[in-house]
Enzyme design. Sequence first.
Site, PDB file in Angstrom:
ATOM      1  N   SER A 185     -10.185  30.739  29.261  1.00  0.00           N
ATOM      2  CA  SER A 185     -10.227  29.585  28.365  1.00  0.00           C
ATOM      3  C   SER A 185     -11.484  29.485  27.519  1.00  0.00           C
ATOM      4  O   SER A 185     -11.480  28.804  26.488  1.00  0.00           O
ATOM      5  CB  SER A 185     -10.070  28.294  29.176  1.00  0.00           C
ATOM      6  OG  SER A 185     -11.127  28.163  30.125  1.00  0.00           O
ATOM      7  N   HIS A 213      -3.726  28.385  30.345  1.00  0.00           N
ATOM      8  CA  HIS A 213      -3.852  28.468  28.886  1.00  0.00           C
ATOM      9  C   HIS A 213      -2.877  29.471  28.271  1.00  0.00           C
ATOM     10  O   HIS A 213      -2.852  29.639  27.056  1.00  0.00           O
ATOM     11  CB  HIS A 213      -5.283  28.823  28.499  1.00  0.00           C
ATOM     12  CG  HIS A 213      -6.237  27.675  28.620  1.00  0.00           C
ATOM     13  ND1 HIS A 213      -6.513  26.803  27.594  1.00  0.00           N
ATOM     14  CD2 HIS A 213      -6.964  27.241  29.675  1.00  0.00           C
ATOM     15  CE1 HIS A 213      -7.369  25.890  28.003  1.00  0.00           C
ATOM     16  NE2 HIS A 213      -7.668  26.139  29.256  1.00  0.00           N
ATOM     17  N   LYS A 243      -1.445  21.022  29.045  1.00  0.00           N
ATOM     18  CA  LYS A 243      -2.006  21.655  27.859  1.00  0.00           C
ATOM     19  C   LYS A 243      -0.889  21.832  26.825  1.00  0.00           C
ATOM     20  O   LYS A 243      -0.552  20.897  26.129  1.00  0.00           O
ATOM     21  CB  LYS A 243      -2.705  22.960  28.244  1.00  0.00           C
ATOM     22  CG  LYS A 243      -3.942  22.698  29.115  1.00  0.00           C
ATOM     23  CD  LYS A 243      -4.633  23.942  29.519  1.00  0.00           C
ATOM     24  CE  LYS A 243      -5.961  23.642  30.228  1.00  0.00           C
ATOM     25  NZ  LYS A 243      -5.821  22.859  31.460  1.00  0.00           N
TER      26      LYS A 243
END
Length: 396
Positions: A185, A213, A243
Site C-alpha cells: 500500500s 489493496h 477500500k
Amino acid sequence: MDSPLTSFLQNEIQAKKDKGLYNEVDILSSENGPIIKINDRELINLASNNYLGLATNPALKEAAIDAINTFGVGAGAVRSINGTMTLHQELETALAEFKGTQAALAFQSGFNCNMGAISAIIDKNDAVLSDALNHASIIDGCRLSGAKIIRYNHSDMEDLRQKAKEAKESQKYNKMMVITDGVFSMDGDVALLPEIVEIAEEFGLMTYVDDAHGSGVMGKGAGTVKHFGLQDKVDIQMGTLSKAVGVIGGYVAGKQLLIDWLKVSARPFLFSTASTPADTAAALTAIKQLKASDQLQTQLWENARYLQKGLKDLGFTLSPTETPITPVIIGDENIAQTFSKRLMEEGVYAKAIVFPTVPLGTGRIRNMPTAAHNKAMLDRAIEVYEKVGKELAIIE
C-alpha cells in the site's frame, strides 16, 4: 507537578512533531468522494482508499437503508450465537463466487481478519515467512500467533527461497506459512505471487495473501490472486470491504474446510458483534456490481495512469508503482509534511506518509486517484503539484 503519564505523552508528542512524524487528524464535513469539505473548504481528494467511488454510490446507500428497515441498525450478537443473518450468508456466498474459492467468511474489519485467521492457523510450534514490507495487521497477527517470524527481504525471491530452505531443513517447525500483501500500500508494487507459490510448493509452505489493496482493483476487481490465476494455488486470501468495495469490514476466502475451522477458531469472529445489517447489505450490493461490470476498474486505471504521467512529466520521483497507488517520494519528513500542508492550502488534499509507516528518510505524499475523479480535477491537482513542487525546490 505533572503525572508520569502526562510527562511521557508531552515529551513523546513533541519529539514526533520535531521530527515531522506527527500527523494531524482532519475532520470531514462531507462525504468522502472526489471532492471533500474540511473547515468549510472544498478540496480535491487524493487521500481516500475509495478506489471505485462506491462509498457514495446511490445503490449502496439505498441497500443500507432497506437493510436497516428490515433487520435493524445492529446485528445484536456475535456471529456464533445468533448474530448471523441471511445478509451475512448472501455476502459470503457472493464473495466466494467472486474470488473463485469454495467459501468465504466475513469479519468486522480487515485488521480483524489478519488477527483472527493467522493465529487460528499457526502457533508457537510453527514458522511464518513474512515480507519485510507487510502491513502492520499482518505483523500483529503473526506476533499474536506466537509463531517464529522469519522476515525475508521485500519481494526478494532468492532470500525467500533460502530462508524457506533453512527453516525446512532445521526441522524445528510443525507447519510453515509464507504471507504477503498482494499489493503493497505504500509503494503500489505487486507481490510476485507466481514465484511465491512455486517456492511454497517446493518447501511445503502454506500460502496467505492479504489483498486489501488488490481486491476491487486487480484481476478485473477479483484481486491479485485472480489476476495471476492462482485461486486454486493460494490457500488463504484476505480482503477488505472498506477500500474498493466502499463500505467496512473484511473477509477470508479459501476452501470450505478453512472457513469451517475459522468459524470455531478465529477469535474476532467468535467474540465481536457481527457487522451491521446496513454495512453487510451495502457490501453485498457492491460485490454484485463488481461481478456485473468492470467499468469502474477501467476508469480507475485510466485516471491513475493520467495522474502518474502528469506528475512524472513535471519531474517528480514516483515509487515503482504497478497500481493506482501513486506515491511522490519527498525524502525528508518535515519537507513532506510541509508539502502536504501547502497542497491543502492550494485546494488539494493528499497526506504525507512518514515513519513508522514507511522507513525513515523516505517521506512521501501518497496520492490515491479513484474512478470518481474527472480529468478537470486531475489537471488541477497536477497544476498545484507543479506550483508547490517548484516553491519547495522539489522540481525545477
